[in-house]
Write an enzyme that holds these catalytic residues in place. Structure first.
Site, mmCIF file in Angstrom:
data_model
loop_
_atom_site.group_PDB
_atom_site.id
_atom_site.type_symbol
_atom_site.label_atom_id
_atom_site.label_comp_id
_atom_site.label_asym_id
_atom_site.label_seq_id
_atom_site.Cartn_x
_atom_site.Cartn_y
_atom_site.Cartn_z
ATOM 1 N N GLY A 54 28.359 16.982 12.506
ATOM 2 C CA GLY A 54 28.918 18.326 12.429
ATOM 3 C C GLY A 54 30.382 18.330 12.808
ATOM 4 O O GLY A 54 30.930 17.334 13.290
ATOM 5 N N GLY A 89 32.890 18.497 14.995
ATOM 6 C CA GLY A 89 33.023 18.420 16.440
ATOM 7 C C GLY A 89 34.362 18.876 16.963
ATOM 8 O O GLY A 89 34.503 19.162 18.155
ATOM 9 N N GLY A 109 36.927 18.117 21.597
ATOM 10 C CA GLY A 109 37.289 18.839 20.381
ATOM 11 C C GLY A 109 38.767 18.826 20.056
ATOM 12 O O GLY A 109 39.208 19.506 19.133
ATOM 13 N N ASP A 117 29.005 10.739 6.019
ATOM 14 C CA ASP A 117 29.663 12.008 6.322
ATOM 15 C C ASP A 117 31.117 12.005 5.874
ATOM 16 O O ASP A 117 31.764 13.054 5.857
ATOM 17 C CB ASP A 117 29.578 12.333 7.815
ATOM 18 C CG ASP A 117 30.133 11.230 8.689
ATOM 19 O OD1 ASP A 117 29.524 10.140 8.711
ATOM 20 O OD2 ASP A 117 31.172 11.434 9.345
ATOM 21 N N ASP A 177 39.114 12.069 5.730
ATOM 22 C CA ASP A 177 39.073 11.440 7.056
ATOM 23 C C ASP A 177 39.781 10.088 7.083
ATOM 24 O O ASP A 177 39.201 9.059 6.770
ATOM 25 C CB ASP A 177 37.636 11.317 7.573
ATOM 26 C CG ASP A 177 37.111 12.643 8.106
ATOM 27 O OD1 ASP A 177 37.944 13.527 8.380
ATOM 28 O OD2 ASP A 177 35.898 12.807 8.246
#
Length: 491
Positions: free
Chosen positions: A94, A96, A130, A256, A266
């Site tokens: 998820g 984060g 985070g 992911d 990413d």
């Protein structure tokens, strides 16, 4: 949630169609406030293409939006849920440290996610803070914009702001938030998540939403979910071929980090290969080379098989038939990838037509490059201008034999030598984000607050096929002492 919405004419025209999905897919979540946001870098060309207002985004209110301290009136901030296979092991993940503000609809009617990365804790933070550090956010900005200029599908970077916070990693680092723009953030891991923890109705809802958002031009008489799988396979075959053609090593090809849209996402431990070696690995945590340069096509196929598994209940009511359908679809990936790669490699060698022996010609060159430690990008650059003597291959017997065969191959096509050279110039970049030049720019920006080095690098990278004299500095190879480049997953 705390109310912090504001009416500011940034040009953002936000919707959030993702919130039409069942709530299992997301959590409503405001970004964390930050004490002293300041604009570090703003992407003016992207602002123009999105139809945004640069002047307002540079204002105090605009920077507050980019930092998450304020949200546009129409925003519905959420963090997205997903899972993933990380180095082959399944885990719940998820967002984060990211918040999706919404989907910006451009004046041309295109839809793009606007996400704040490094915006604080979410329900999916798994014990993390985070936050994000300035260096990795600037690095993602540089690499993603370079990838876009190279013609490789990618998420984009709209801005980076510093937060005025210090965050703790191995040492104390300056906090930052990156504004990421993407066709969407739907991942293979999103389907894995709902397949594991959702219902078949929720799985179908995600598949239908994805079809509507990314693959509208479908034949409704066919199985729409097979069509979805086939289209993702096609997009990934094209994407991975482009990575290989340019010498890009993603570094963390977890499920992911594979988008349904076919964009690169990413940029944690990614880097560009200097010396050609299929076993090239940059990531400090990839100790077994799972995500090595030469293994990327195999990993992509493996990831796509995981996607196919999630779609089995939608492909056919009979499980055995569903498996056959999925296996047939996945088996197409290798052929699609190879066709894309061979086509691209022909372009890099100035070859217009197809011959069965082309693959052997290409593989022989790569084998010679590997044997002598030739730089991947500069070898093709030298071939483009016929000055191979400037490289380590000059005078090598194996290369001279190969060169003769290549020249003979070029005579077996109708196009002129000039046309071949033009094709090579458009296929072989003169400049890539060399790892040592990226680090040079980051060090100046992070340690000294000097963004001029980064600006010059970005300018050179924005025209990768220009072959200008100004790019020579960025084409030089690293010193031997810096060749053992290692990356860390800071983004």
């Amino acid at each position: 949630m705390e109310e912090r919405k504001v009416i500011i004419k940034t040009g953002l025209n936000l919707e959030n169609s993702y919130t039409s999905l069942p709530e299992i897919f997301f959590t409503r979540q405001n970004p964390n406030r930050v004490p002293s946001p300041k604009l570090a870098v703003l992407n003016y060309p992207l602002i123009t293409s999105l139809g945004l207002n640069a002047q307002v985004l540079q204002s105090t209110d605009g920077v507050d939006i980019l930092a998450g301290n304020k949200t546009p009136e129409e925003a519905i901030p959420i963090s997205q849920a997903y899972a993933g296979h990380q180095f082959g092991h399944f885990t719940m993940l998820g967002d984060g440290r990211a918040i999706l503000l919404g989907e910006h609809i451009t004046p041309q009617g295109e839809r793009f996610d606007i996400q704040l990365k490094g915006s604080g804790k979410t329900p999916y933070s798994r014990g993390g803070d985070g936050k994000a550090a300035l260096g990795p956010m600037l690095r993602e900005y540089i690499i993603s914009e370079a990838m876009n200029a190279l013609g490789i599908p990618t998420t984009r970077s709209l801005a980076v702001v510093t937060t005025g916070e210090s965050i703790m990693r191995e040492t104390e680092l300056s906090g930052a938030i990156l504004t990421r723009v993407a066709a969407s953030h739907i991942r293979v891991g999103t389907f894995e998540y709902v397949s594991r923890w959702g219902t078949i109705q929720e799985l179908r809802a995600l598949a239908d939403y994805t079809l509507q958002r990314h693959f509208k031009k479908r034949n409704d008489k066919d199985n729409p979910y097979l069509f979805l799988l086939q289209e993702v396979i096609k997009k990934q075959a094209e994407l991975i071929a482009k990575w290989q053609l340019i010498g890009f090593v993603h570094g963390v090809m977890n499920t992911d980090n594979m988008t349904i849209s076919g964009e690169t996402i990413d940029y944690g431990p990614c880097a560009f290969m200097d010396v050609y070696d299929p076993k090239t690995v940059f990531s400090s945590i990839d100790i077994y080379g799972r995500y090595a340069y030469g293994n990327q096509p195999n990993i992509a196929a493996w990831n796509l098989a995981r996607l196919a598994e999630t779609l089995l209940p939608l492909l056919h009511i009979n499980p055995n038939e569903a498996i056959k359908i999925a296996e047939n679809a996945i088996s197409d990936f290798t052929k699609l990838y190879k066709n894309n790669w061979l086509s691209g490699m022909r372009g890099k060698l100035g070859i217009f037509n197809e011959e069965l022996e082309d693959e052997y010609l290409i593989e022989d060159l790569l084998s010679i490059m590997h044997k002598y430690g030739a730089d991947y990008t500069n070898t093709f650059r030298a071939l483009t201008f016929d000055n191979i003597e400037d490289t380590v291959l000059g005078g090598k017997v194996e290369f001279d034999k190969w060169y003769k065969l290549w020249q003979e191959r070029l005579t077996r096509q109708e196009e002129s030598k000039l046309s071949s050279r033009q094709l090579m110039k458009s296929s072989n970049p003169s400049v890539i984000p060399r790892n040592h030049r990226v680090e040079e720019a980051l060090e100046a920006a992070v340690k000294e607050g000097d963004y001029s080095v980064m600006e010059k690098l970005l300018d050179a990278l924005s025209k990768p096929y220009a072959y200008s004299k100004e790019q020579d500095y960025y084409s030089t190879l690293p010193e031997p002492s810096t060749c053992s480049y290692q990356t860390y997953c800071g983004t």
